[in-house]
Motif scaffolding. Structure first.
Motif, mmCIF file in Angstrom:
data_model
loop_
_atom_site.group_PDB
_atom_site.id
_atom_site.type_symbol
_atom_site.label_atom_id
_atom_site.label_comp_id
_atom_site.label_asym_id
_atom_site.label_seq_id
_atom_site.Cartn_x
_atom_site.Cartn_y
_atom_site.Cartn_z
ATOM 1 N N TYR A 33 0.808 -1.221 0.000
ATOM 2 C CA TYR A 33 0.000 0.000 0.000
ATOM 3 C C TYR A 33 0.845 1.277 0.000
ATOM 4 O O TYR A 33 0.294 2.380 -0.016
ATOM 5 C CB TYR A 33 -0.944 0.026 1.207
ATOM 6 N N PHE A 34 2.170 1.141 0.019
ATOM 7 C CA PHE A 34 3.058 2.297 0.119
ATOM 8 C C PHE A 34 4.048 2.347 -1.035
ATOM 9 O O PHE A 34 4.447 1.315 -1.569
ATOM 10 C CB PHE A 34 3.808 2.278 1.460
ATOM 11 N N ASP A 35 4.430 3.567 -1.395
ATOM 12 C CA ASP A 35 5.393 3.781 -2.475
ATOM 13 C C ASP A 35 6.829 3.754 -1.966
ATOM 14 O O ASP A 35 7.742 3.368 -2.696
ATOM 15 C CB ASP A 35 5.132 5.134 -3.146
ATOM 16 N N LYS A 36 7.037 4.190 -0.736
ATOM 17 C CA LYS A 36 8.369 4.250 -0.141
ATOM 18 C C LYS A 36 8.251 3.834 1.318
ATOM 19 O O LYS A 36 7.339 4.263 2.020
ATOM 20 C CB LYS A 36 8.930 5.683 -0.244
ATOM 21 N N ILE A 37 9.207 2.985 1.779
ATOM 22 C CA ILE A 37 9.171 2.491 3.149
ATOM 23 C C ILE A 37 10.542 2.652 3.784
ATOM 24 O O ILE A 37 11.543 2.213 3.226
ATOM 25 C CB ILE A 37 8.750 1.004 3.186
ATOM 26 N N TYR A 38 10.557 3.292 4.945
ATOM 27 C CA TYR A 38 11.757 3.409 5.776
ATOM 28 C C TYR A 38 11.537 2.489 6.966
ATOM 29 O O TYR A 38 10.651 2.733 7.786
ATOM 30 C CB TYR A 38 11.967 4.851 6.239
ATOM 31 N N ALA A 39 12.320 1.417 7.056
ATOM 32 C CA ALA A 39 12.128 0.403 8.087
ATOM 33 C C ALA A 39 13.323 0.401 9.034
ATOM 34 O O ALA A 39 14.463 0.246 8.601
ATOM 35 C CB ALA A 39 11.956 -0.963 7.434
ATOM 36 N N PHE A 40 13.055 0.559 10.319
ATOM 37 C CA PHE A 40 14.087 0.673 11.346
ATOM 38 C C PHE A 40 14.064 -0.533 12.283
ATOM 39 O O PHE A 40 12.996 -1.000 12.680
ATOM 40 C CB PHE A 40 13.847 1.911 12.219
ATOM 41 N N ASP A 41 15.249 -1.001 12.667
ATOM 42 C CA ASP A 41 15.391 -1.947 13.761
ATOM 43 C C ASP A 41 16.817 -1.849 14.280
ATOM 44 O O ASP A 41 17.759 -1.718 13.494
ATOM 45 C CB ASP A 41 15.094 -3.384 13.352
ATOM 46 N N ALA A 42 16.977 -1.912 15.587
ATOM 47 C CA ALA A 42 18.307 -1.807 16.194
ATOM 48 C C ALA A 42 19.073 -3.126 16.131
ATOM 49 O O ALA A 42 20.286 -3.142 16.270
ATOM 50 C CB ALA A 42 18.186 -1.349 17.641
ATOM 51 N N ASN A 43 18.381 -4.212 15.903
ATOM 52 C CA ASN A 43 19.015 -5.527 15.843
ATOM 53 C C ASN A 43 19.474 -5.801 14.411
ATOM 54 O O ASN A 43 18.650 -5.958 13.502
ATOM 55 C CB ASN A 43 18.024 -6.593 16.296
#
Length: 83
Positions: A24-34
């Motif tokens: 459903y999204f054109d751009k995704i910024y995905a964060f995780d510290a691991n």
């Protein structure tokens, strides 16, 4: 002109939550510290240009070092120690 839909996803874990919504999204910024979780997500979604994976902890204060703990089962990560 179509407005770009952007998702900022905090705490990717194993990427299963993203499976339900990424289309459903054109751009995704995905964060995780691991770093292991980021690598797993890169393998799952890495062939799609819409993703930017960031191996970092998100915190309410800028430039402040925080402790980071990964549980023994590797499923969850925390900023505070349980023990």
């Amino acid at each position: 002109m179509k407005q770009e839909k952007i998702l900022v996803y905090c705490g990717t874990n194993n990427g299963m939550g993203l499976l339900n919504m990424y289309q459903y999204f054109d751009k995704i910024y995905a964060f995780d510290a691991n770093p292991e979780k980021i690598e797993a997500c890169k393998k799952m979604f890495g062939n799609q240009n819409k993703f930017t994976f960031v191996n970092a902890a998100l915190h309410e204060k800028d430039n402040e070092e925080v402790s980071f703990f990964v549980t023994e089962i590797g499923q969850f990560s925390l900023f505070v120690s349980l023990f």
